[in-house]
Scaffold this motif. Structure first.
Motif, PDB file in Angstrom:
ATOM      1  N   GLU A   1       0.841  -1.205   0.000  1.00  0.00           N
ATOM      2  CA  GLU A   1       0.000   0.000   0.000  1.00  0.00           C
ATOM      3  C   GLU A   1       0.877   1.257   0.000  1.00  0.00           C
ATOM      4  O   GLU A   1       0.602   2.219  -0.719  1.00  0.00           O
TER       5      GLU A   1
ATOM      6  N   ILE B   1       2.131   1.813  -3.375  1.00  0.00           N
ATOM      7  CA  ILE B   1       1.111   2.405  -4.261  1.00  0.00           C
ATOM      8  C   ILE B   1       1.008   3.900  -3.992  1.00  0.00           C
ATOM      9  O   ILE B   1       0.969   4.724  -4.909  1.00  0.00           O
ATOM     10  N   ARG B   2       0.932   4.240  -2.724  1.00  0.00           N
ATOM     11  CA  ARG B   2       0.781   5.652  -2.357  1.00  0.00           C
ATOM     12  C   ARG B   2       1.950   6.463  -2.921  1.00  0.00           C
ATOM     13  O   ARG B   2       1.776   7.574  -3.414  1.00  0.00           O
ATOM     14  N   MET B   3       3.155   5.898  -2.803  1.00  0.00           N
ATOM     15  CA  MET B   3       4.321   6.628  -3.319  1.00  0.00           C
ATOM     16  C   MET B   3       4.248   6.741  -4.842  1.00  0.00           C
ATOM     17  O   MET B   3       4.586   7.767  -5.424  1.00  0.00           O
TER      18      MET B   3
ATOM     19  N   GLY C   1       2.263   9.510  -5.996  1.00  0.00           N
ATOM     20  CA  GLY C   1       2.778  10.848  -5.727  1.00  0.00           C
ATOM     21  C   GLY C   1       2.872  11.216  -4.267  1.00  0.00           C
ATOM     22  O   GLY C   1       3.153  12.365  -3.921  1.00  0.00           O
ATOM     23  N   GLY C   2       2.610  10.251  -3.390  1.00  0.00           N
ATOM     24  CA  GLY C   2       2.784  10.528  -1.958  1.00  0.00           C
ATOM     25  C   GLY C   2       4.266  10.663  -1.660  1.00  0.00           C
ATOM     26  O   GLY C   2       5.043   9.765  -1.974  1.00  0.00           O
ATOM     27  N   SER C   3       4.680  11.791  -1.093  1.00  0.00           N
ATOM     28  CA  SER C   3       6.101  11.988  -0.810  1.00  0.00           C
ATOM     29  C   SER C   3       6.480  11.167   0.427  1.00  0.00           C
ATOM     30  O   SER C   3       5.608  10.808   1.221  1.00  0.00           O
ATOM     31  N   PRO C   4       7.769  10.856   0.590  1.00  0.00           N
ATOM     32  CA  PRO C   4       8.188  10.104   1.781  1.00  0.00           C
ATOM     33  C   PRO C   4       7.731  10.786   3.067  1.00  0.00           C
ATOM     34  O   PRO C   4       7.306  10.127   4.013  1.00  0.00           O
ATOM     35  N   GLN C   5       7.810  12.123   3.093  1.00  0.00           N
ATOM     36  CA  GLN C   5       7.388  12.858   4.289  1.00  0.00           C
ATOM     37  C   GLN C   5       5.905  12.647   4.558  1.00  0.00           C
ATOM     38  O   GLN C   5       5.484  12.458   5.698  1.00  0.00           O
ATOM     39  N   ARG C   6       5.137  12.672   3.475  1.00  0.00           N
ATOM     40  CA  ARG C   6       3.693  12.509   3.617  1.00  0.00           C
ATOM     41  C   ARG C   6       3.360  11.109   4.142  1.00  0.00           C
ATOM     42  O   ARG C   6       2.522  10.924   5.033  1.00  0.00           O
TER      43      ARG C   6
ATOM     44  N   ASP D   1       1.585  10.163   7.647  1.00  0.00           N
ATOM     45  CA  ASP D   1       0.372   9.345   7.737  1.00  0.00           C
ATOM     46  C   ASP D   1       0.552   8.203   8.733  1.00  0.00           C
ATOM     47  O   ASP D   1      -0.335   7.901   9.522  1.00  0.00           O
TER      48      ASP D   1
END
Lengths: 803, 234
Positions: free
Chosen positions: A710, A713-715, A718-723, A727
């Motif tokens: 998951e 997928i998020r990365m 476009g989910g950044s490592p910080q984001r 989370d």
């Protein structure tokens, strides 16, 4: 057998391959078992020593009951000699009854004279308790008539006579009288008196004056053994009747009855809230540990769901497919228990300073607690390891084989709830510790009413046989005080019969106002020398201090404290007012108030009720040869010890050299109980923090491992490592927040267990709760950050490719 | 002539494990124009997915040049790579890769959440793309409640939601039966006709026909390029 061994080997290898799981599980079990065992071993030796008597549940303590609540704050009033004899003569419920009272003896002829506390006992004391002497015999009925004898406590015999068995039959000199040592008490029997533990027993022989004397002078503890067919309720009912008869026969004892409590309750009843709190804390630790182990085992079982299905698909029975889980749980439990035992042994050394010196010989790791903690933790590991595995064996194999790799079918809410539960319990413990610690801080700053700085104190016990005339004793004490006052480095010196906080013995007198007899009250009574208030730095608020002119054979001047003045003369000037003082048997006289001084907390720094006190101008209580000296110094108080010894030797070479301590020392001792509570609870809270932190870490780390796809997928989206890290952290903190919310409620609910142990601190103090929430919140944040960082470093390509 | 959307030059990717070097991509030169539909074909292990991962900024080349939308991809920080993935690239995976705990709608709006788009706009945009793939009626369902074909439609909607410059599809029909596979391909064809740039990895020759151009990879090298019904040997 071979298959079993093979399974254990495989499990062992598997556990080595997952060091985080193995380490956290082992640490949790070891801490829970080790800490609980070490802490409860202290609790057991300090607070829960079983009564070392035959059939202890049939033993009761009898006491004078205060039917009209004239002596608030005193739970059990001792018995007077005539009352005891009447109770004994009139009762039908007990197979035997005996009495004891605290005393003191001076041992001479063995080097320097030494003073020891003793316990005077009636001839049937030993038989009532069902005691046998391991060496020689106990005090018997014949000793109430024959030549003087004594029985030594085991500790005193070892300490003073090196455990020499030949002491039996020999004579020693006690209070100037040759006394035969007839026996040694069993090692596990402590002679508990109001003044601490006594070193030896002497026969209690009532003089005709005592038998015919005042029913108000009450110093005796009475113990009785219930008849086999009588229970406590029946005995109490019968005693109530005896009390009514005695009030009718002796009208001056109106309001004084007789009652009984189990002997254990008599000795340890007041510690019930403390025990409840410590037991609760221990239970919470165990619950947190079990939740942690449960969580870890659940996670592991979930991960191995596919393996279980595969084993079954290959023809393994349900039992065979459970074998790896059983082996894991057993290995973890056994190794955890061994580590726990090791930690308990380390912990017991660390906790040794908390055990009073006289109890050290009985202090050892309690195997019962060890076995209990071990059993509960192992059970938790087994149930939580096997239950999900068992459930998996009931699901369709095909779906597990497909889903298992992705970890679906697990129950994250169970793990999340367990984590929140741990946080909640840890918060409750932390709040408890915060409250006790805060209470200790406030106690240390409590306005006790006198100054403890630079003050030396010691008991002064004149031998009444050598100095039989009270006036003569008064002059000797006065001389000693004068000499001490003249010493270089001494600011002033004074005496008091019972020192505040140090001599924690209830000693009071009831009194009433002339013409207003309906107004009566009870006040503590203290006999003081002229410079006592000055020496103790007790402020004179109104009127004057005692002068030498107030001292004489029948003093009529008294100084009272502010509480008493406020109670009887609110808004008035009590100086010059008169009142009647009464013993419990109705005898007494009239006194005139010459001064009002500040309140002093006589019974302890935390005791703020019933402070009413009357000070009499006497060097010591007329019938007793005992007083206590306070010396206020300009420098270090202990530097004066040799000079004081010199003066005492010069005044009376037979005077036992007392133990000298500073008032600060005594105050520290008075707070030792609270300090012990704070230390024990602090340790438990720290362990709870560690365990709940590791719980959050475990769940979040597992979650990250399980959700790597998951996260990938998020990365990819476009989910950044910080984001991603944020989370994951937020998820951990949500669990913590839920736990903290429940924990606050639990703290409020459990606060009542603490309330009676606290001094000027509310168990639900918002500041303490806020600090505990912050500390636990920080631990939770830290525990979430590590897996969150791991998630942020995940290679999305790798995570997706692995699927 | 306008610059290509994607420009690869001498791209190499080497994996090293236990001192053994595996050359996954060797000297790859490739341009993809805006609005083009390119398929990448080749046997298993030829480097198709590695190439797609590099194109999607999920992986970095060992050497060579990669220019996406006129911007070199080399030396980008993780945060910038995430931002570009979010704004420029839409992924469609073989195994759908929907997040099981999120509803269809939440899955689709996820790239927009990461973009920081306001909730109202996210909702409108997500519903639009769900409408486009014919899945708006299933917006509140969980992925586990959908068939494979439906899940892949949702995945396509998610890829489209951020209006990316290029859609990267890795065997989008690989986990589907033939009828569902064809339906997904029809969807991609429709998107292409409406102007989307698509780069698709597949080994199913039925579906390569939908592309403007098919690139064949073998042992990490581009061995042939086939424009619709016409083959060139480089």
């Amino acid at each position: 057998m071979k298959a079993l061994l093979h399974q254990f080997k495989a499990s062992f290898r598997g556990l080595l391959r997952t060091p985080s799981f193995t380490l956290v599980a082992l640490l949790t079990l070891a801490l829970a078992i080790g800490a609980n065992t070490a802490v409860f071993s202290v609790i057991k030796v300090v607070f829960l020593r079983p009564l070392p008597f035959a059939e202890p549940n049939r033993l009761v303590a009898l006491y004078t009951s205060d039917l009209e609540k004239r002596l608030p704050g005193i739970r059990y009033i001792p018995a007077s000699v005539p009352h005891y004899l009447d109770w004994k003569a009139r009762q039908q419920s007990f197979s035997s009854m005996a009495a004891s009272r605290p005393g003191a003896v001076t041992l001479t002829g063995q080097g320097d004279p030494e003073r020891f506390s003793s316990m005077e006992v009636t001839g049937d004391w030993g038989s009532t308790l069902g005691l046998r002497a391991p060496l020689g015999r106990l005090i018997g009925p014949q000793d109430e008539r024959d030549s003087p004898v004594t029985v030594l406590s085991h500790g005193f015999w070892k300490r003073r006579f090196g455990g020499d068995a030949r002491i039996i039959g020999r004579s020693i000199v006690l209070n100037g009288q040759s006394t035969t040592v007839v026996g040694i008490l069993p090692a596990n029997v402590a002679l508990k008196t109001l003044r601490g533990e006594a070193d030896l027993l002497t026969p209690l022989v009532f003089t005709p004056a005592e038998i015919q004397g005042s029913r108000g002078i009450a110093r005796m503890d009475v113990v009785a053994r219930l008849k086999p067919n009588v229970n406590l309720a029946q005995a109490r009912q019968s005693l109530e009747g005896i009390g009514r008869q005695l009030q009718a026969d002796y009208p001056q004892t109106q309001g004084l009855g007789v009652d009984a409590v189990p002997l254990w309750e008599f000795h340890y009843g007041e510690q019930r809230p403390l025990l409840a709190m410590l037991l609760l804390a221990g239970t919470l630790i165990l619950a947190i540990a079990c939740a942690n182990v449960a969580n870890l085992m659940l996670s592991r079982a979930t991960i191995r769901q596919r393996e279980t299905a595969l084993r079954r698909a290959l023809g393994g029975s349900r039992l065979q497919s459970l074998a790896p889980f059983l082996a894991d749980a057993l290995i973890i439990s056994l190794v955890g228990a061994c580590l726990g035992l090791w930690l308990a042994s380390l912990g017991s050394d660390l906790l040794r300073p908390l055990v009073p010196a006289e109890l050290l010989s009985a202090y050892r790791l309690d195997l019962g607690v060890l076995a209990f903690s071990f059993a509960v933790s192992v059970l938790a590991a087994l149930i939580c390891g096997l239950a999900p595995a068992f459930l998996f064996t009931h699901r369709a194999l095909s779906s597990q084989l497909q889903e298992g790799a992705k970890g679906t079918g697990h129950r994250p809410w169970i793990r999340s709830s367990l984590v929140s539960l741990q946080v909640a319990l840890a918060l409750a413990l932390s709040v408890g510790f915060g409250a006790i610690w805060s209470s200790l801080q406030k106690l240390q700053r409590a306005p006790i009413g006198f100054s403890t700085e630079r003050a030396l104190t010691f008991p002064l016990r004149l031998n009444p046989r050598k100095h039989p005339v009270p006036d003569q004793r008064e002059r000797i004490v006065q001389g000693i005080v004068e000499e001490l006052s003249g010493l270089s480095g001494v600011q002033s010196a004074g005496t008091i019969n019972l020192r505040p906080i140090v001599d924690n013995v209830p000693f009071g007198r009831s009194f009433s106002l002339p013409g207003r007899e309906q107004l009566s009250a009870t006040a503590s009574l203290r006999m003081v020398s002229p410079r006592y208030f000055e020496t103790m730095n007790i402020k004179v608020l109104k009127g004057r201090n005692f002068t030498f002119a107030d001292y004489g054979p029948n003093p009529t001047s008294v100084v009272i404290n502010k509480s008493l003045a406020d109670l009887f003369w609110p808004g008035e000037d009590p100086i010059g007012k008169q009142f009647n003082h009464n013993w419990m048997d109705g005898t007494g006289g009239q006194m005139t108030i010459v001064g009002v001084v500040a309140n002093v907390r006589l019974q302890g720094p935390a005791i703020t009720a019933n402070l009413e006190t009357i000070y009499w101008p006497m060097y010591h209580f007329a019938d007793a040869a005992a007083t206590n000296v306070i010396v206020r110094t300009t420098g270090k108080p202990m530097a004066l010890v040799s000079a004081v010894r010199e003066i005492l030797r010069r005044v009376d070479p037979d005077l036992p050299i007392p133990q000298m301590r500073t008032l600060e020392d005594h105050l520290e001792s008075a707070m030792a109980g609270t300090r012990t509570q704070a230390t024990l609870l602090g340790m438990m809270a720290a362990i709870a923090l560690l365990l709940s932190g590791s719980g959050i870490f475990g769940v979040m780390a597992f979650s990250v491992a399980q959700r790597s796809r998951e996260i990938g997928i998020r990365m990819a989206l476009g989910g950044s490592p910080q984001r991603v890290a944020r989370d994951i952290t937020r998820q951990g903190m949500l669990l913590a927040a839920l736990g903290l919310g429940v924990g606050i409620l639990a703290s409020v609910l459990l606060g009542r267990f603490l309330a009676s142990l606290l001094y000027e601190v509310s168990p639900t103090d918002p500041f303490i709760i806020a600090v505990a929430v912050m500390v636990l919140g920080s631990v939770s944040l830290l525990a979430s950050l590590v897996p969150a960082r791991r998630a942020a470093r995940l290679d999305p390509n790798q995570a997706l490719r692995n699927e | 002539m306008s610059h290509p959307l994607i420009h690869l030059e001498s791209l190499k990717k080497v994996f090293t494990t236990d001192e053994i070097e595996t050359h996954a991509l060797v000297e790859v030169h490739l341009d993809i124009q805006r609005g083009e539909f390119v398929s990448i074909a080749g046997p298993s292990g030829c480097g198709k997915s590695t190439l797609l991962s590099i194109l999607g900024l999920l992986d970095t080349p060992t050497s060579g040049t990669y220019i996406l939308n006129d911007a070199p991809a080399a030396g980008l920080k993780l945060k910038d790579r995430a931002r570009i993935r979010n704004r420029e690239i839409g992924f469609i995976f073989q195994s759908f890769n929907l997040i099981g705990d999120l509803t269809v709608f939440e899955n689709v709006e996820l790239p927009l959440v990461y973009r920081g788009m306001p909730a109202k706009e996210r909702r409108t945009r997500s519903m639009e793309v769900l409408e486009e793939v014919g899945m708006s009626h299933r917006a509140k369902h969980l992925p586990s409640q959908l068939s494979g074909g439906q899940q892949q439609r949702v995945a396509v909607a998610r890829a489209l939601a951020g209006r990316p410059s290029i859609l990267l599809a890795d065997e989008p029909t690989g986990n589907l039966d033939s009828s569902n596979g064809e339906a997904v391909m029809e969807l991609l064809k429709g998107l292409h006709q409406r102007g989307s740039t698509i780069c698709m990895v597949t080994h199913d020759t039925r579906f390569t026909k939908a592309a403007d151009r098919t690139i064949h990879l073998f042992d990490g090298r581009i061995v042939s390029e086939e424009e619709a019904r016409k083959q060139h040997v480089p």
